[in-house]
Design a protein around this motif. Structure first.
Motif, PDB file in Angstrom:
ATOM      1  N   HIS A 204       0.827  -1.205   0.000  1.00  0.00           N
ATOM      2  CA  HIS A 204       0.000   0.000   0.000  1.00  0.00           C
ATOM      3  C   HIS A 204       0.863   1.258   0.000  1.00  0.00           C
ATOM      4  O   HIS A 204       0.637   2.187  -0.788  1.00  0.00           O
ATOM      5  N   ARG A 205       1.881   1.300   0.851  1.00  0.00           N
ATOM      6  CA  ARG A 205       2.742   2.483   0.929  1.00  0.00           C
ATOM      7  C   ARG A 205       3.489   2.702  -0.383  1.00  0.00           C
ATOM      8  O   ARG A 205       3.610   3.842  -0.862  1.00  0.00           O
ATOM      9  N   ALA A 206       3.981   1.617  -0.983  1.00  0.00           N
ATOM     10  CA  ALA A 206       4.738   1.747  -2.233  1.00  0.00           C
ATOM     11  C   ALA A 206       3.860   2.283  -3.356  1.00  0.00           C
ATOM     12  O   ALA A 206       4.282   3.141  -4.140  1.00  0.00           O
ATOM     13  N   LEU A 207       2.627   1.778  -3.439  1.00  0.00           N
ATOM     14  CA  LEU A 207       1.731   2.216  -4.505  1.00  0.00           C
ATOM     15  C   LEU A 207       1.267   3.657  -4.288  1.00  0.00           C
ATOM     16  O   LEU A 207       1.141   4.422  -5.249  1.00  0.00           O
ATOM     17  N   MET A 208       1.011   4.030  -3.050  1.00  0.00           N
ATOM     18  CA  MET A 208       0.551   5.390  -2.786  1.00  0.00           C
ATOM     19  C   MET A 208       1.606   6.427  -3.142  1.00  0.00           C
ATOM     20  O   MET A 208       1.290   7.552  -3.531  1.00  0.00           O
ATOM     21  N   LYS A 229      -6.546  -2.009   0.543  1.00  0.00           N
ATOM     22  CA  LYS A 229      -5.872  -2.226   1.829  1.00  0.00           C
ATOM     23  C   LYS A 229      -6.891  -2.464   2.933  1.00  0.00           C
ATOM     24  O   LYS A 229      -6.772  -3.394   3.728  1.00  0.00           O
ATOM     25  N   ASP A 230      -7.912  -1.602   2.988  1.00  0.00           N
ATOM     26  CA  ASP A 230      -8.931  -1.740   4.031  1.00  0.00           C
ATOM     27  C   ASP A 230      -9.663  -3.071   3.922  1.00  0.00           C
ATOM     28  O   ASP A 230      -9.973  -3.711   4.934  1.00  0.00           O
ATOM     29  N   THR A 231      -9.943  -3.503   2.691  1.00  0.00           N
ATOM     30  CA  THR A 231     -10.646  -4.773   2.483  1.00  0.00           C
ATOM     31  C   THR A 231      -9.844  -5.945   3.036  1.00  0.00           C
ATOM     32  O   THR A 231     -10.380  -6.809   3.747  1.00  0.00           O
ATOM     33  N   THR A 235     -10.363  -8.434   6.395  1.00  0.00           N
ATOM     34  CA  THR A 235     -10.353  -9.887   6.290  1.00  0.00           C
ATOM     35  C   THR A 235      -9.459 -10.493   7.369  1.00  0.00           C
ATOM     36  O   THR A 235      -9.826 -11.471   8.030  1.00  0.00           O
ATOM     37  N   HIS A 236      -8.280  -9.891   7.567  1.00  0.00           N
ATOM     38  CA  HIS A 236      -7.357 -10.385   8.598  1.00  0.00           C
ATOM     39  C   HIS A 236      -7.950 -10.190   9.988  1.00  0.00           C
ATOM     40  O   HIS A 236      -7.822 -11.044  10.857  1.00  0.00           O
ATOM     41  N   HIS A 237      -8.593  -9.038  10.181  1.00  0.00           N
ATOM     42  CA  HIS A 237      -9.183  -8.763  11.497  1.00  0.00           C
ATOM     43  C   HIS A 237     -10.314  -9.723  11.802  1.00  0.00           C
ATOM     44  O   HIS A 237     -10.463 -10.200  12.932  1.00  0.00           O
TER      45      HIS A 237
END
Length: 238
Positions: A204-208, A229-231, A235-237
C-alpha cells in the motif's frame, strides 16, 4: 553577438522548463536515471583510462545499477543513495471496471490499459489517440471513465484543459459500484492471496507513493488502493 547568444540561452532554458513541467513524472524519472547512468559510466571510463581504478569501479557499478545492467549481487548498489529501483511486493497491480482493465508497473510507475468489453475488446489504450479516447467517455460507465481519465492524466498531462468535460459527464451512466472482493484487492495491491498484514502495508505504501494526487498521480486509483488495503485488513481482522 553576446546579446543574441544570451537571448538564445534564455529561450532554450524556458523551453526546457516547459517540457519539464509537462513531462510524465514516471518518464521523467526514468530519463534522469538513464542520463545519470550514462554520465557515471563516462566518468568511470575516463578515470579508468587514467588508472584510477579505485574510483572508476564504484562509479561504473553505480552507473550500471541506474541503467539496470548491474549483475545479481551488486544490483542494489544504487539503492544505497535512493536512486535504484525499489521493488514492491508485486510486479504489477490490476484494476478492472466493466470496460477497462488497467495495469500499473510497480517499478516504473507506468500505467497501461486495455478494453475488456465493448467494440474495442482486446485492444490496448495505446492504440488510440487523445480525440478517439475522449470520444469514448460518454459511452462508458463511471468506473471505466475514472480509469480512462487516470490513463489520460499520465499519457496526456494537459488533456483536461482542452476537454469539454461537462458535456461528457452529463451522459455518463450510473456506476455499478459493489463491495470490493478480496481477490480484487489482492490484484490491486499486486499481492498473492494469503499475504500478511506487513506485506499489505508495504504494498500500500509503495503504490501510494506512485499514485498519490500530490505526486501527480490519480485520485481514483489512489482511492482504489486505499479500499484494497482496508478490504484485506478487515479480512485479517475477521
Amino acid at each position: 553577438m553576446t546579446l543574441v547568444a544570451g537571448a538564445v540561452a534564455v529561450i532554450t532554458l524556458y523551453l526546457l522548463l516547459q517540457m519539464f513541467r509537462a513531462a510524465n513524472p514516471a518518464v521523467l524519472a526514468r530519463a534522469i536515471k538513464i542520463v545519470g547512468g550514462i554520465l557515471c559510466l563516462a566518468v568511470a571510463a575516463f578515470t579508468g583510462i587514467r588508472g584510477e581504478f579505485v574510483v572508476a569501479i564504484p562509479i561504473g557499478l553505480f552507473g550500471a545499477g541506474l541503467l539496470g545492467w548491474a549483475p545479481s549481487g551488486i544490483g542494489n548498489f544504487g539503492n544505497i543513495f535512493g536512486l535504484g529501483s525499489k521493488h514492491s511486493a508485486g510486479n504489477s497491480s490490476q484494476v478492472r471496471s466493466q470496460f477497462i482493465e488497467m495495469m500499473l508497473d510497480h517499478d516504473s510507475g507506468r500505467l497501461a490499459g486495455r478494453f475488456v468489453a465493448g467494440p474495442h475488446t482486446g485492444r490496448s489504450l495505446d492504440d488510440f489517440d487523445l480525440p478517439q479516447l475522449a470520444a469514448m467517455i460518454p459511452t462508458l460507465d463511471v468506473d471505466s471513465v475514472a480509469l480512462l481519465e487516470s490513463y489520460l492524466d499520465r499519457r496526456f498531462p494537459a488533456w483536461r484543459q482542452h476537454a469539454d468535460r461537462d458535456a461528457a459527464g452529463g451522459q455518463r451512466r450510473a456506476a455499478a459500484n459493489g463491495k470490493m472482493t478480496a481477490e480484487e484487492a489482492y490484484q490491486i495491491l499486486g499481492l498473492q492471496p494469503g499475504a500478511g498484514r506487513d506485506e499489505i502495508g508495504r504494498a500500500h505504501r509503495a503504490l501510494m507513493k506512485k499514485l498519490h494526487p500530490d505526486q501527480g498521480g490519480s485520485t481514483y486509483l489512489a482511492a482504489r488502493v486505499n479500499e484494497a488495503k482496508d478490504t484485506l485488513l478487515r479480512t485479517h481482522h475477521g
